[in-house]
Enzyme design. Structure first.
Site, PDB file in Angstrom:
ATOM      1  N   ASP A  13      33.325  46.154  46.862  1.00 17.68           N
ATOM      2  CA  ASP A  13      32.793  44.614  46.928  1.00 17.68           C
ATOM      3  C   ASP A  13      33.775  43.921  46.054  1.00 17.68           C
ATOM      4  O   ASP A  13      33.452  43.345  44.922  1.00 17.68           O
ATOM      5  CB  ASP A  13      31.510  44.381  46.694  1.00 17.68           C
ATOM      6  CG  ASP A  13      30.419  44.924  48.007  1.00 17.68           C
ATOM      7  OD1 ASP A  13      31.062  44.994  49.086  1.00 17.68           O
ATOM      8  OD2 ASP A  13      29.475  45.351  47.346  1.00 17.68           O
ATOM      9  N   LYS A  35      33.201  52.083  50.841  1.00 14.65           N
ATOM     10  CA  LYS A  35      32.345  51.060  51.835  1.00 14.65           C
ATOM     11  C   LYS A  35      33.252  50.128  51.767  1.00 14.65           C
ATOM     12  O   LYS A  35      33.431  49.246  50.560  1.00 14.65           O
ATOM     13  CB  LYS A  35      31.087  50.926  51.514  1.00 14.65           C
ATOM     14  CG  LYS A  35      30.237  49.898  52.469  1.00 14.65           C
ATOM     15  CD  LYS A  35      28.633  49.827  52.240  1.00 14.65           C
ATOM     16  CE  LYS A  35      28.391  48.790  51.313  1.00 14.65           C
ATOM     17  NZ  LYS A  35      28.731  47.427  51.630  1.00 14.65           N
ATOM     18  N   LEU A  63      30.029  45.868  58.351  1.00 17.79           N
ATOM     19  CA  LEU A  63      30.047  44.373  58.721  1.00 17.79           C
ATOM     20  C   LEU A  63      28.883  43.945  59.331  1.00 17.79           C
ATOM     21  O   LEU A  63      28.506  42.763  59.729  1.00 17.79           O
ATOM     22  CB  LEU A  63      31.158  44.221  59.693  1.00 17.79           C
ATOM     23  CG  LEU A  63      32.762  44.505  59.137  1.00 17.79           C
ATOM     24  CD1 LEU A  63      33.967  44.368  60.069  1.00 17.79           C
ATOM     25  CD2 LEU A  63      32.795  43.734  57.452  1.00 17.79           C
ATOM     26  N   LYS A  64      27.904  44.641  59.523  1.00 19.07           N
ATOM     27  CA  LYS A  64      26.397  44.418  60.047  1.00 19.07           C
ATOM     28  C   LYS A  64      26.556  43.552  61.191  1.00 19.07           C
ATOM     29  O   LYS A  64      25.959  42.157  61.105  1.00 19.07           O
ATOM     30  CB  LYS A  64      25.931  43.734  58.839  1.00 19.07           C
ATOM     31  CG  LYS A  64      25.606  44.492  57.579  1.00 19.07           C
ATOM     32  CD  LYS A  64      24.440  43.756  56.611  1.00 19.07           C
ATOM     33  CE  LYS A  64      24.481  44.553  55.374  1.00 19.07           C
ATOM     34  NZ  LYS A  64      25.710  44.655  54.453  1.00 19.07           N
ATOM     35  N   PHE A  65      27.230  44.113  62.417  1.00 16.79           N
ATOM     36  CA  PHE A  65      27.250  42.975  63.576  1.00 16.79           C
ATOM     37  C   PHE A  65      26.046  42.750  64.102  1.00 16.79           C
ATOM     38  O   PHE A  65      24.928  43.523  64.144  1.00 16.79           O
ATOM     39  CB  PHE A  65      27.966  43.700  64.566  1.00 16.79           C
ATOM     40  CG  PHE A  65      29.645  44.169  64.179  1.00 16.79           C
ATOM     41  CD1 PHE A  65      30.325  43.026  63.487  1.00 16.79           C
ATOM     42  CD2 PHE A  65      30.057  45.390  64.351  1.00 16.79           C
ATOM     43  CE1 PHE A  65      31.497  43.458  63.309  1.00 16.79           C
ATOM     44  CE2 PHE A  65      31.147  45.504  63.929  1.00 16.79           C
ATOM     45  CZ  PHE A  65      32.158  44.825  63.574  1.00 16.79           C
ATOM     46  N   ASP A  67      24.897  40.335  67.362  1.00 14.73           N
ATOM     47  CA  ASP A  67      25.488  39.183  68.430  1.00 14.73           C
ATOM     48  C   ASP A  67      24.715  39.766  69.660  1.00 14.73           C
ATOM     49  O   ASP A  67      23.995  40.708  69.785  1.00 14.73           O
ATOM     50  CB  ASP A  67      26.957  39.356  68.371  1.00 14.73           C
ATOM     51  CG  ASP A  67      27.685  37.930  68.486  1.00 14.73           C
ATOM     52  OD1 ASP A  67      27.214  37.452  69.438  1.00 14.73           O
ATOM     53  OD2 ASP A  67      28.440  37.531  67.748  1.00 14.73           O
ATOM     54  N   PRO A  69      24.695  41.491  73.444  1.00 12.76           N
ATOM     55  CA  PRO A  69      24.995  43.030  73.288  1.00 12.76           C
ATOM     56  C   PRO A  69      26.632  43.091  73.604  1.00 12.76           C
ATOM     57  O   PRO A  69      27.336  43.906  73.199  1.00 12.76           O
ATOM     58  CB  PRO A  69      24.362  43.626  74.774  1.00 12.76           C
ATOM     59  CG  PRO A  69      23.232  42.720  74.580  1.00 12.76           C
ATOM     60  CD  PRO A  69      23.734  41.366  74.034  1.00 12.76           C
ATOM     61  N   ASN A  70      27.084  42.327  74.637  1.00  8.21           N
ATOM     62  CA  ASN A  70      28.587  42.866  74.815  1.00  8.21           C
ATOM     63  C   ASN A  70      29.769  42.541  73.835  1.00  8.21           C
ATOM     64  O   ASN A  70      30.617  43.051  73.450  1.00  8.21           O
ATOM     65  CB  ASN A  70      29.107  41.776  76.052  1.00  8.21           C
ATOM     66  CG  ASN A  70      30.693  42.175  76.601  1.00  8.21           C
ATOM     67  OD1 ASN A  70      30.906  43.454  77.065  1.00  8.21           O
ATOM     68  ND2 ASN A  70      31.267  40.990  76.634  1.00  8.21           N
ATOM     69  N   THR A 121      17.976  45.179  51.711  1.00  2.00           N
ATOM     70  CA  THR A 121      17.265  45.494  50.471  1.00  2.00           C
ATOM     71  C   THR A 121      17.022  44.578  49.586  1.00  2.00           C
ATOM     72  O   THR A 121      16.416  44.694  48.590  1.00  2.00           O
ATOM     73  CB  THR A 121      18.094  46.885  49.647  1.00  2.00           C
ATOM     74  OG1 THR A 121      19.516  46.498  49.917  1.00  2.00           O
ATOM     75  CG2 THR A 121      17.937  48.115  50.544  1.00  2.00           C
ATOM     76  N   ARG A 182      20.079  51.811  41.648  1.00  5.66           N
ATOM     77  CA  ARG A 182      20.413  51.381  40.191  1.00  5.66           C
ATOM     78  C   ARG A 182      20.117  52.603  39.412  1.00  5.66           C
ATOM     79  O   ARG A 182      18.758  53.083  39.196  1.00  5.66           O
ATOM     80  CB  ARG A 182      19.591  50.172  39.936  1.00  5.66           C
ATOM     81  CG  ARG A 182      19.618  49.151  40.589  1.00  5.66           C
ATOM     82  CD  ARG A 182      21.052  48.486  40.001  1.00  5.66           C
ATOM     83  NE  ARG A 182      21.386  47.270  40.817  1.00  5.66           N
ATOM     84  CZ  ARG A 182      21.929  47.070  42.093  1.00  5.66           C
ATOM     85  NH1 ARG A 182      22.308  48.518  42.750  1.00  5.66           N
ATOM     86  NH2 ARG A 182      22.528  46.134  42.727  1.00  5.66           N
ATOM     87  N   GLN A 191      19.221  42.510  43.968  1.00  3.59           N
ATOM     88  CA  GLN A 191      18.424  43.620  44.827  1.00  3.59           C
ATOM     89  C   GLN A 191      17.060  43.453  44.315  1.00  3.59           C
ATOM     90  O   GLN A 191      16.695  43.087  43.104  1.00  3.59           O
ATOM     91  CB  GLN A 191      19.165  44.836  44.560  1.00  3.59           C
ATOM     92  CG  GLN A 191      20.555  45.288  44.986  1.00  3.59           C
ATOM     93  CD  GLN A 191      20.621  45.371  46.530  1.00  3.59           C
ATOM     94  OE1 GLN A 191      19.631  44.914  47.288  1.00  3.59           O
ATOM     95  NE2 GLN A 191      21.782  45.807  47.147  1.00  3.59           N
ATOM     96  N   GLY A 211      27.177  49.990  44.481  1.00  2.00           N
ATOM     97  CA  GLY A 211      28.257  49.008  44.360  1.00  2.00           C
ATOM     98  C   GLY A 211      28.129  48.749  42.784  1.00  2.00           C
ATOM     99  O   GLY A 211      28.942  49.427  42.035  1.00  2.00           O
TER     100      GLY A 211
HETATM  101  O1  C5P Z   1      26.133  46.080  43.978  1.00  2.00           O
HETATM  102  P1  C5P Z   1      25.161  46.830  44.863  1.00  2.00           P
HETATM  103  O2  C5P Z   1      24.904  48.521  44.574  1.00  2.00           O
HETATM  104  O3  C5P Z   1      23.759  46.204  44.974  1.00  2.00           O
HETATM  105  O4  C5P Z   1      25.756  46.869  46.363  1.00  2.00           O
HETATM  106  C1  C5P Z   1      25.141  47.361  47.606  1.00  2.00           C
HETATM  107  C2  C5P Z   1      25.831  46.971  48.630  1.00  2.00           C
HETATM  108  O5  C5P Z   1      25.306  47.536  49.715  1.00  2.00           O
HETATM  109  C3  C5P Z   1      26.535  46.008  49.067  1.00  2.00           C
HETATM  110  O6  C5P Z   1      27.934  46.093  49.527  1.00  2.00           O
HETATM  111  C4  C5P Z   1      25.758  45.107  50.178  1.00  2.00           C
HETATM  112  O7  C5P Z   1      26.211  44.323  50.851  1.00  2.00           O
HETATM  113  C5  C5P Z   1      25.252  46.416  50.762  1.00  2.00           C
HETATM  114  N1  C5P Z   1      24.025  46.496  51.389  1.00  2.00           N
HETATM  115  C6  C5P Z   1      22.706  46.129  50.882  1.00  2.00           C
HETATM  116  N2  C5P Z   1      21.581  46.162  51.798  1.00  2.00           N
HETATM  117  C7  C5P Z   1      21.420  46.334  52.899  1.00  2.00           C
HETATM  118  C8  C5P Z   1      22.807  46.698  53.524  1.00  2.00           C
HETATM  119  C9  C5P Z   1      24.074  46.661  52.741  1.00  2.00           C
HETATM  120  O8  C5P Z   1      22.803  45.884  49.881  1.00  2.00           O
HETATM  121  N3  C5P Z   1      20.559  46.357  53.781  1.00  2.00           N
END
Ligand code: C5P
Length: 235
Positions: A13, A35, A63-65, A67, A69-70, A121, A182, A191, A211
């Site tokens: 990120d 990622k 990228l968590k689309f 939208d 369906p198409n 999350t 964590r 989070q 992350g």
């Molecule tokens: O820094 P951290 O460990 O919190 O990063 C978590 C990563 O997971 C981020 O890139 C965030 O966009 C991604 N993510 C998330 N929760 C989701 C899906 C993806 O935190 N449900």
């Protein structure tokens, strides 16, 4: 490209490709996946994915689309054409959106894993209620995971707090990719539904997204080594 045994996916990120590659160059593609999320992809585009592939990494394009369906299916196909290991949509986009996306990959013979985000999350039960979902996060995750599996996808993004329940509900082979990881010493940040790496694996997560616990650590490689050690100790 080697398929690492490790469940670790490091979230790059970063606001620019240079910073992302600086960390990637310190990582070993045999020991983790990476990622690429919305920030890096919006700034650097497919070049980010290509640069990571050329370094031997398997890439989760997060990228968590969400939208119609198409459009979602077209975006999933475009991601798979980049050769990514995994891509995702929001399960809240519904059955037809997920089926169309999964069918597109099958039709094209593309092997990219397709998973769906259940409940972010970062969200608490109260925040979920504000969006009109009266159920607890756990109930909503269960509902969306079942829908995801029925729609033919490979797994979900969920919190590790839900992994054990989803293992019962959807089976061990259904992927449970869990952010919000964590180590005991790391800060929670934005989070909310967090868990330590070894507890998450014990709960049934199949992959851990890490992350800031690594990318913002004073010594990212030492932070990663600590996580690997914790996992080795608990396996
Ligand atoms: O820094 P951290 O460990 O919190 O990063 C978590 C990563 O997971 C981020 O890139 C965030 O966009 C991604 N993510 C998330 N929760 C989701 C899906 C993806 O935190 N449900």
């Amino acid at each position: 490209m080697p398929a690492p045994e490790s469940p670790l996916i490091i979230a790059l990120d970063y606001p620019d490709l240079g910073a992302a590659l600086q960390l990637a160059d310190a990582l070993d593609p045999a020991r983790c996946r990476v990622k690429v999320g919305k920030e890096l992809f919006t700034r650097a585009g497919p070049a980010a994915v290509e640069a990571l592939h050329s370094r031997g990494f398997q890439v989760f394009l997060d990228l968590k689309f969400h939208d119609i369906p198409n459009t979602a299916a077209g975006a999933v196909e475009a991601a798979a054409d980049l050769g990514v290991w995994m891509v995702n949509v929001h399960a809240a986009g519904g059955r037809r959106m997920m089926e169309a996306s999964a069918e597109r990959l099958v039709k094209r013979g593309l092997e990219t894993h397709l998973i769906a985000v259940t409940v972010l999350t970062s969200m608490t039960d109260d925040e979920l209620q504000e969006t009109g979902v009266a159920d607890s996060a756990l109930s909503q995750v269960e509902r969306l995971a079942r829908l995801t599996q029925e729609s033919g996808l490979d797994g979900v993004v969920c919190s590790a707090h839900e992994s054990a329940r989803l293992r019962e509900l959807c089976g061990a082979g259904f992927l449970k990719v869990t952010p919000g990881i964590r180590p005991p010493s790391a800060e929670q940040g934005d989070q909310r539904r967090v868990m330590t790496p070894d507890a998450a694996m014990a709960a049934g997560s199949t992959h851990l997204v890490i992350g800031r616990a690594v990318t913002r650590a004073a010594d990212p490689m030492a932070a990663l080594a600590d996580i690997e050690l914790a996992l080795a100790g608990s396996s």
